[in-house]
Each structure stands twice: as structure tokens, then as C-alpha cells.
Design an enzyme around this catalytic site. Structure first.
Site, short mmCIF file in Angstrom:
data_model
loop_
_atom_site.label_atom_id
_atom_site.label_comp_id
_atom_site.label_asym_id
_atom_site.label_seq_id
_atom_site.Cartn_x
_atom_site.Cartn_y
_atom_site.Cartn_z
CG PHE A 182 -1.93 1.03 1.30
CD1 PHE A 182 -3.05 0.97 0.48
CD2 PHE A 182 -1.80 2.11 2.17
CE1 PHE A 182 -4.02 1.96 0.54
CE2 PHE A 182 -2.77 3.10 2.22
CZ PHE A 182 -3.88 3.03 1.41
CE1 TYR A 189 -9.54 3.71 7.01
CE2 TYR A 189 -8.49 4.84 8.83
CZ TYR A 189 -8.47 4.40 7.53
OH TYR A 189 -7.36 4.65 6.75
C1 LIG Z 1 -6.12 1.61 4.89
C2 LIG Z 1 -4.69 1.34 5.00
C3 LIG Z 1 -3.85 2.19 5.71
C4 LIG Z 1 -4.43 3.45 6.29
O1 LIG Z 1 -3.52 4.36 6.76
P1 LIG Z 1 -4.04 5.69 7.47
O2 LIG Z 1 -2.86 6.21 8.12
O3 LIG Z 1 -5.15 5.31 8.38
O4 LIG Z 1 -4.59 6.59 6.41
C5 LIG Z 1 -2.53 1.83 5.86
N1 LIG Z 1 -2.04 0.70 5.30
C6 LIG Z 1 -2.83 -0.13 4.58
C7 LIG Z 1 -2.26 -1.37 3.99
C8 LIG Z 1 -4.17 0.18 4.40
O5 LIG Z 1 -4.95 -0.62 3.68
#
Ligand SMILES: *Cc1c(COP(=O)(O)O)cnc(C)c1O
Length: 426
Positions: free
Chosen positions: A123, A222
Site C-alpha cells: 500500500f 476504521y
Molecule cells: C487503509 C490502509 C492504511 C491506512 O492508513 P491511514 O494512516 O489510516 O490513512 C494503511 N495501510 C494499509 C495497507 C491500508 O490498507
């Protein structure tokens, strides 16, 4: 499908969520729905704890320990123990903390290891945080190809200090074999950092599996934990390391004696040292309702039962949607083998086939909410993502969503001006 739902002991749990009737919600891997109890709990925190209690509520209502309390509620969901999990900040920030801590621990163990190994399809936030820290520390970020399954060879290279992986891939829904990867890493002295954003609340996790324990983990509040938009994330560090680790975001509430207001930093013992500043009490309160809703499954088989249902839902959806999807040239990105599948199903769109964005818009208009992700690099396809949350989704929804997808694919293969686009039939 109705029979599967009738036999589903977890089905009463759906009522814990405030889902709009007639909506088929398959995007709980992006934003989980609101637990009914969250409204009452946040209202109590507003009207009673904040309005009436004011500053006294830090003690009288337990605000000061709420981040740890929610961590304790969450611990069994990820195979950790009470006292080991802190709920705080965002996943991105927690990743910065644990990677910084892992780099400093790794350097103290063996300064010749200065490679942070990850996967090229991780990600973006994970990659960005790692890029920043590597630049700052003079480390190299090495990216194994997408789809790498055999980590032993990658881990054999003697310069690797840390392996950072997302357990379930956000695009494909493919899941790593965490125990196997941890065993390989441990045998070679490599620290593991896991992002559980698409795992916590959806798949069984055993962070402390004997001989195959993880070293660090973070995850998202979330998504499947239903903590609400921007809910705080969580962070876990193996209890054998935690007091030997130092995270880079030294804030006053992570101090051993925050209310002594000492001039110099001393980290708190245990996972509390991963606290930075003041926790968001209202958001924590909503997340607590989400975690407690999941814990209602404890008496019905817990995460093992939720995982079985998740696989049953994704299998049902794959089965019901395959004929139409393949007839329109879509390919299944999600592994068919249950042990390699998280809790979502991703169909990849074919060049020249129906336009994925418009297919998903059509689905959303008719009350089937999944999401669309465009291919981030040349050659990577656009995808249609369908997240299945075992706490509330049903087999009938999987079947109805598959029917709706078939109809939308048929519609979208006719162009906007009535020109028939030829479906790629093989
Ligand atoms: C949704 C997600 C995040 C979210 O990061 P935030 O700091 O909450 O915006 C991080 N890593 C992965 C793999 C995700 O799917």
C-alpha cells in the site's frame, strides 16, 4: 444461499450495526458501518463526560486509560494479550513509529544489515513511510516483486534487517502466510513488521504463534473494526522486545511519568511508550463500540467462526459472479485457495472490456456498494473490489451482488452512445 444464512450462528450480530435497509454494503474494508452502540457511547462521552465532567473526566471517566482499554478489548482479535496493544494515531503514524523502532533495534543487533525489505505492490502509505525513514537512516528500501510467496530466498540475503509486509494486499486480497514468513525471518535474524489493515476483524491472527511470532504490527481502526471515519489505529510490539525498543515520536504522554513534567524524556514501560500525544477521546469511544461489537462473536466461536464465514461469503460471491465476469473478460485477482485469501474479492478489468469505473458507479446507484481502484502503474489493471465483512454480510447479499454485477457488466458493454462494445469472450 438462504439456507447458508439460516445456518449461520453469527447472523444475529448484524443487528449490532446501523446498516441502511436494502443497501448491500461491500466496502467495510474501506470504511466499516456504524455500530449502533457507537451513537449512544459517543453521546454519553459528549453530554456526560465532556459537558458535565469537563477536565475531571480524564480520571473520573477513565479517559486517561481509554487508549489502553480499547487495546485490551482488541488484543484477542489479533492473537495478542491484554497490555500489549495501544490504540493511537493513524496507521501511517504507527508505521513510522514501529519502523523507526525496528531500525534502531536492528542496527544495535547488527549494523551491517541496512536493507528494509518490502513488496512493490504494498500500500502506498507503507512505501512512502519506509522511503522517508530509509532516506533518513541511510538504509536501502528493497522491493520484492508483486506476488512474491517464497520469502526464504529474499531473507537469505545477509543485508536484510527488516521485512515489512501488509498481511492482506489491498488490491488483490491475497494473504501472506504470516507464520511461515515469521519463521523464515526469525531463523535469519530479520525483524518483521506487519500491517494488518485488511486483516484485523476479518481473519484469524496469531501474532505470538510459538516459533513463528511477529515482532511488530500495526493496523487500522476504521475498516473491519468499524471504528468510524478516521478512527485511531493500533500498534503492537512483541512483549519480549518492547522495553528494548525506542520509537522516534517522543511525546509527553509516552513518558514514564508524564505528570512529573520532567525536562528530559524517559520512555514509559511497555506499549505505552508508543503513545505520542493526547488521545482523541470521542474517536476512541466510537472505536471501542466497534471492537466490542466484534467481541460479541466470542461466545459464537470468535475470530475462527468469523473467518469461516468470511471464506464462505467470498467463495459464494466468486462462484456466483464468475460466469458473467469471465464472459466480459474480467479476471479474478483474488486467490481461489482459501488459505491465501483475505476477506475481499477483486475482479480485474480487461483493456477493451467494460469500463470498471462506470460498472461500479452503476452498482452503487442500485445500492450495491463496493469500490473501484485504478491500476497504479502501466500494465496494472483497474479493479472492482468487493469487501465481505463476516460480522454483518450475508450469503444472500453475495448472491444479489453477483446478479447486479452481471447486469451492470452487460449494460456497460454497450457504450454510452449505444455503440456496442464487443465483450472479450474467450
Ligand atoms: C487503509 C490502509 C492504511 C491506512 O492508513 P491511514 O494512516 O489510516 O490513512 C494503511 N495501510 C494499509 C495497507 C491500508 O490498507
Amino acid at each position: 444461499m438462504r439456507a447458508l444464512d439460516r445456518d449461520d450462528a453469527l447472523s444475529p450480530l448484524r443487528d449490532l450495526l446501523a446498516l441502511p435497509p436494502e443497501l448491500i454494503y461491500l466496502d467495510g474494508n474501506s470504511l466499516g458501518p456504524m455500530p449502533r452502540q457507537a451513537a449512544a457511547a459517543v453521546e454519553q462521552a459528549l453530554r456526560h463526560e465532556w459537558a458535565q465532567g469537563l477536565i475531571r473526566s480524564w480520571n473520573d471517566s477513565g479517559w486517561i486509560s481509554r487508549a489502553r482499554a480499547v487495546g485490551d478489548d482488541l488484543a484477542p482479535l489479533i492473537g495478542a494479550s491484554p497490555g500489549e496493544v495501544l490504540v493511537a494515531d493513524s496507521t501511517s503514524i504507527n508505521l513510522h513509529k514501529v519502523l523507526g523502532a525496528a531500525m534502531s533495534l536492528s542496527r544495535r543487533r547488527d549494523p551491517t544489515r541496512a536493507v528494509l525489505l518490502t513488496q512493490e505492490d504494498n500500500f502506498p502509505t507503507d512505501r512512502y513511510i519506509a522511503q522517508g525513514l530509509c532516506q533518513q537512516w541511510g538504509w536501502t528500501l528493497r522491493e520484492a516483486p508483486a506476488g512474491t510467496k517464497d520469502w526464504a530466498a529474499e531473507l537469505d540475503r545477509p543485508d536484510v534487517g527488516i521485512l515489512m509486509l501488509t498481511h492482506v494486499n489491498y488490491r488483490s486480497g491475497e494473504m501472506h502466510d504470516m507464520a511461515r514468513v515469521n519463521r523464515h525471518a526469525q531463523a535469519r535474524g530479520v525483524l518483521t513488521v506487519w500491517d494488518l489493515a485488511h486483516s484485523a476483524g476479518a481473519v484469524e491472527l496469531a501474532l505470538k504463534a510459538p516459533g513463528a511470532a511477529a515482532d511488530f504490527a500495526v493496523g487500522c481502526g476504521y475498516k473491519y473494526l468499524n471504528g468510524g471515519p478516521g478512527a485511531p489505529a493500533f500498534v503492537w510490539v512483541h512483549p519480549e522486545h518492547v522495553n528494548r525498543t525506542e520509537q522516534p515520536l517522543r511525546g509527553w504522554l509516552g513518558h514514564e511519568a508524564p505528570f512529573a513534567f520532567e525536562p528530559d524524556y524517559r520512555p514509559a514501560p511497555g506499549i505505552d511508550r508508543y503513545t505520542c500525544g493526547t488521545p482523541p477521546i470521542l474517536s476512541l469511544t466510537a472505536l471501542q463500540a466497534g471492537v466490542r461489537a466484534l467481541r460479541q462473536a466470542d461466545a459464537l466461536g470468535g475470530m475462527a467462526a468469523l473467518r469461516r464465514k468470511s471464506l464462505s461469503l467470498t467463495s459464494a460471491f466468486i462462484e456466483c459472479s464468475s460466469a458473467a465476469a469471465q464472459a466480459h473478460g474480467l479476471t479474478l485477482l483474488t486467490p481461489l485457495e482459501p488459505q491465501r485469501r483475505g476477506s475481499q474479492v477483486s475482479w480485474a478489468c480487461a483493456a477493451g472490456g467494460p469500463d470498471g469505473f462506470s460498472v461500479m458507479q452503476g452498482l452503487i446507484r442500485r445500492g450495491v456498494i463496493g469500490d473501484f481502484r485504478s491500476g497504479p502503474r502501466a500494465g496494472e489493471p483497474d479493479i472492482l473490489r468487493f469487501g465481505f465483512a463476516p460480522l454483518y454480510n450475508t450469503h444472500e447479499e453475495a448472491w444479489r451482488a453477483a446478479q447486479a454485477l452481471a447486469e451492470e457488466l452487460a449494460r456497460a458493454s454497450t457504450g454510452p452512445l449505444g455503440a456496442v462494445r464487443r465483450p472479450l469472450v474467450t
